[in-house]
Motif scaffolding. Structure first.
Motif, PDB file in Angstrom:
ATOM      1  N   PHE A 280     -22.764  12.210  20.862  1.00 25.46           N
ATOM      2  CA  PHE A 280     -21.458  12.150  20.197  1.00 25.46           C
ATOM      3  C   PHE A 280     -20.328  12.091  21.224  1.00 25.46           C
ATOM      4  N   ILE A 281     -20.423  12.940  22.265  1.00 26.92           N
ATOM      5  CA  ILE A 281     -19.413  12.955  23.318  1.00 26.92           C
ATOM      6  C   ILE A 281     -19.304  11.599  23.994  1.00 26.92           C
ATOM      7  N   ASP A 282     -20.459  10.958  24.200  1.00 27.10           N
ATOM      8  CA  ASP A 282     -20.481   9.685  24.917  1.00 27.10           C
ATOM      9  C   ASP A 282     -20.336   8.480  24.003  1.00 27.10           C
ATOM     10  N   GLY A 283     -20.056   8.711  22.701  1.00 27.58           N
ATOM     11  CA  GLY A 283     -19.815   7.609  21.784  1.00 27.58           C
ATOM     12  C   GLY A 283     -21.032   6.766  21.488  1.00 27.58           C
ATOM     13  N   GLU A 284     -22.216   7.382  21.482  1.00 29.21           N
ATOM     14  CA  GLU A 284     -23.454   6.636  21.308  1.00 29.21           C
ATOM     15  C   GLU A 284     -24.025   6.744  19.887  1.00 29.21           C
ATOM     16  N   LEU A 285     -23.336   7.441  19.002  1.00 31.15           N
ATOM     17  CA  LEU A 285     -23.819   7.605  17.637  1.00 31.15           C
ATOM     18  C   LEU A 285     -23.244   6.530  16.725  1.00 31.15           C
ATOM     19  N   THR A 286     -23.909   6.329  15.603  1.00 33.55           N
ATOM     20  CA  THR A 286     -23.354   5.432  14.595  1.00 33.55           C
ATOM     21  C   THR A 286     -22.128   6.098  13.983  1.00 33.55           C
ATOM     22  N   ALA A 287     -21.323   5.312  13.277  1.00 28.51           N
ATOM     23  CA  ALA A 287     -20.116   5.854  12.650  1.00 28.51           C
ATOM     24  C   ALA A 287     -20.462   6.977  11.673  1.00 28.51           C
ATOM     25  N   GLU A 288     -21.558   6.810  10.936  1.00 26.58           N
ATOM     26  CA  GLU A 288     -21.959   7.825   9.955  1.00 26.58           C
ATOM     27  C   GLU A 288     -22.376   9.123  10.653  1.00 26.58           C
ATOM     28  N   GLU A 289     -23.177   8.990  11.718  1.00 22.24           N
ATOM     29  CA  GLU A 289     -23.625  10.185  12.446  1.00 22.24           C
ATOM     30  C   GLU A 289     -22.448  10.879  13.114  1.00 22.24           C
ATOM     31  N   ALA A 290     -21.544  10.099  13.695  1.00 16.59           N
ATOM     32  CA  ALA A 290     -20.376  10.682  14.355  1.00 16.59           C
ATOM     33  C   ALA A 290     -19.496  11.428  13.352  1.00 16.59           C
ATOM     34  N   ALA A 291     -19.348  10.858  12.160  1.00 16.96           N
ATOM     35  CA  ALA A 291     -18.531  11.501  11.131  1.00 16.96           C
ATOM     36  C   ALA A 291     -19.151  12.823  10.690  1.00 16.96           C
ATOM     37  N   ARG A 292     -20.492  12.855  10.572  1.00 15.74           N
ATOM     38  CA  ARG A 292     -21.172  14.095  10.170  1.00 15.74           C
ATOM     39  C   ARG A 292     -20.925  15.201  11.190  1.00 15.74           C
ATOM     40  N   ILE A 293     -21.071  14.864  12.483  1.00 14.52           N
ATOM     41  CA  ILE A 293     -20.881  15.879  13.514  1.00 14.52           C
ATOM     42  C   ILE A 293     -19.426  16.304  13.593  1.00 14.52           C
ATOM     43  N   GLU A 294     -18.506  15.360  13.415  1.00 12.83           N
ATOM     44  CA  GLU A 294     -17.087  15.711  13.439  1.00 12.83           C
ATOM     45  C   GLU A 294     -16.752  16.692  12.326  1.00 12.83           C
ATOM     46  N   THR A 295     -17.370  16.505  11.172  1.00 10.95           N
ATOM     47  CA  THR A 295     -17.155  17.430  10.058  1.00 10.95           C
ATOM     48  C   THR A 295     -17.685  18.819  10.397  1.00 10.95           C
ATOM     49  N   LEU A 296     -18.885  18.863  10.996  1.00 10.01           N
ATOM     50  CA  LEU A 296     -19.466  20.151  11.380  1.00 10.01           C
ATOM     51  C   LEU A 296     -18.611  20.863  12.417  1.00 10.01           C
ATOM     52  N   VAL A 297     -18.088  20.102  13.370  1.00  8.87           N
ATOM     53  CA  VAL A 297     -17.245  20.690  14.409  1.00  8.87           C
ATOM     54  C   VAL A 297     -15.988  21.304  13.804  1.00  8.87           C
ATOM     55  N   ASN A 298     -15.423  20.629  12.824  1.00 11.65           N
ATOM     56  CA  ASN A 298     -14.211  21.127  12.183  1.00 11.65           C
ATOM     57  C   ASN A 298     -14.473  22.353  11.303  1.00 11.65           C
ATOM     58  N   GLN A 299     -15.726  22.482  10.822  1.00  8.96           N
ATOM     59  CA  GLN A 299     -16.044  23.561   9.877  1.00  8.96           C
ATOM     60  C   GLN A 299     -16.752  24.746  10.522  1.00  8.96           C
ATOM     61  N   ASP A 300     -17.427  24.504  11.646  1.00  4.97           N
ATOM     62  CA  ASP A 300     -18.272  25.538  12.239  1.00  4.97           C
ATOM     63  C   ASP A 300     -17.791  25.834  13.660  1.00  4.97           C
ATOM     64  N   LYS A 301     -17.286  27.038  13.886  1.00  7.16           N
ATOM     65  CA  LYS A 301     -16.747  27.411  15.189  1.00  7.16           C
ATOM     66  C   LYS A 301     -17.813  27.349  16.272  1.00  7.16           C
ATOM     67  N   ALA A 302     -19.044  27.750  15.947  1.00  6.63           N
ATOM     68  CA  ALA A 302     -20.116  27.747  16.938  1.00  6.63           C
ATOM     69  C   ALA A 302     -20.427  26.335  17.418  1.00  6.63           C
ATOM     70  N   VAL A 303     -20.439  25.396  16.488  1.00  2.00           N
ATOM     71  CA  VAL A 303     -20.690  24.002  16.849  1.00  2.00           C
ATOM     72  C   VAL A 303     -19.544  23.472  17.703  1.00  2.00           C
ATOM     73  N   ALA A 304     -18.320  23.817  17.339  1.00  4.04           N
ATOM     74  CA  ALA A 304     -17.156  23.365  18.106  1.00  4.04           C
ATOM     75  C   ALA A 304     -17.195  23.897  19.532  1.00  4.04           C
ATOM     76  N   GLU A 305     -17.568  25.186  19.681  1.00  6.01           N
ATOM     77  CA  GLU A 305     -17.634  25.776  21.020  1.00  6.01           C
ATOM     78  C   GLU A 305     -18.743  25.140  21.841  1.00  6.01           C
ATOM     79  N   ARG A 306     -19.871  24.830  21.192  1.00  4.46           N
ATOM     80  CA  ARG A 306     -20.971  24.206  21.929  1.00  4.46           C
ATOM     81  C   ARG A 306     -20.584  22.796  22.368  1.00  4.46           C
ATOM     82  N   LEU A 307     -19.897  22.073  21.514  1.00  6.34           N
ATOM     83  CA  LEU A 307     -19.443  20.728  21.870  1.00  6.34           C
ATOM     84  C   LEU A 307     -18.493  20.788  23.065  1.00  6.34           C
ATOM     85  N   GLU A 308     -17.575  21.741  23.025  1.00  3.89           N
ATOM     86  CA  GLU A 308     -16.622  21.888  24.124  1.00  3.89           C
ATOM     87  C   GLU A 308     -17.339  22.222  25.427  1.00  3.89           C
TER      88      GLU A 308
END
Length: 267
Positions: free
Chosen positions: A16-44
């Motif tokens: 996701f960070i490197d822009g290698e996901l499909t639009a659908e997959e990227a949107a799913r992870i973006e939603t999780l990042v916005n909703q789940d603090k743990a996922v957001a911290e791991r992404l960071e």
């Protein structure tokens, strides 16, 4: 199971960070990042853990005045591809110049190509993640964790000998001895299905310290220094193994200790 809410793996987050996901997959992870603090911290964490931003851009900032940086940022064209659509979730990675220039233009994403950074600089460090896991583990140690007498030499030798078969090591107590720092124990652990040797020490001045080793075919790498969990880490590799020395001692002292280990440990 509702896969829409499945926690993404580090592999998915890195893609996701490197822009290698499909639009659908990227949107799913973006939603999780916005909703789940743990996922957001791991992404960071994954987005910035192994990138030496300060060292890389210090020369640029020392030469460029504020107006020049503003001009550079304003000149960056908008991107309409999948990478730019996922950018807002981790803007610290893409707007580095803006942050380093005292947030001159909030929210502007800087593309790698605009900065002229080579592909090699952004290449994934295969050993970075295991160092992060070790740092998490060692950060839990206190002097009391390693309290007790220093094991006799024959006990040390027996513990080190137990590492031989799994890791292909041949370590003596003398080879792994650290100056004025007590050897406490040698353990065989496991990371990502691979054996991991941990040799724990207690520094009377700064507390727990550890030398950790895993097999690696990434090739030789000269010693480098980083900071994790408030500790200094010196790491390097040869043709067969990757090493890290981690502890609370000052960076120059950790580097000197690691240099001594490298001279004595010949694999």
């Amino acid at each position: 199971m509702n896969t829409k809410h499945t926690i993404p793996s580090d592999e998915d987050l890195t893609a996701f960070i490197d822009g290698e996901l499909t639009a659908e997959e990227a949107a799913r992870i973006e939603t999780l990042v916005n909703q789940d603090k743990a996922v957001a911290e791991r992404l960071e964490f994954l987005a910035r853990a192994s990138l030496p931003f300060e060292q890389a851009f210090a020369p640029l900032l020392s030469r460029a005045p504020r107006e020049k940086l503003e001009t550079m940022l304003a000149a960056i064209p908008a991107r309409e591809d999948a990478k730019s659509r996922s950018t807002p979730v981790f803007t610290s990675r893409r707007r580095l110049l803006g942050a380093l220039a005292a947030s001159l233009v909030a929210g502007i994403a800087i593309d790698r190509a605009v900065l002229g950074i080579t592909k090699g600089f952004w290449a994934k460090d295969e050993n970075s993640e295991w160092r992060a896991v070790v740092a998490d583990y060692i950060s839990l140690y206190t002097p009391e964790t390693l309290a007790g007498p220093v094991p006799a030499r024959d006990v040390q030798a027996a513990q080190l000998g137990s590492l031989d078969e799994k890791l292909g090591l041949s370590l003596s107590p003398e080879a792994v001895a650290l100056p004025a720092i007590d050897f406490k124990r040698a353990l065989l652990l496991q990371y990502d299905g691979k054996p991991l040797a941990q040799i724990a020490y207690l520094d009377p001045e700064t507390g727990p310290m550890a030398l950790c080793i895993v097999r690696s075919d990434a090739g030789p790498k000269a010693p480098d220094l980083e900071s994790r969990k408030g500790m200094n880490v010196v790491y390097w590799s040869n043709g067969t193994h990757a090493f890290m020395l981690i502890g609370h001692a000052a960076a120059d002292r950790m580097t000197a200790i690691a240099d001594g280990v490298r001279e004595r440990v010949q694999l």
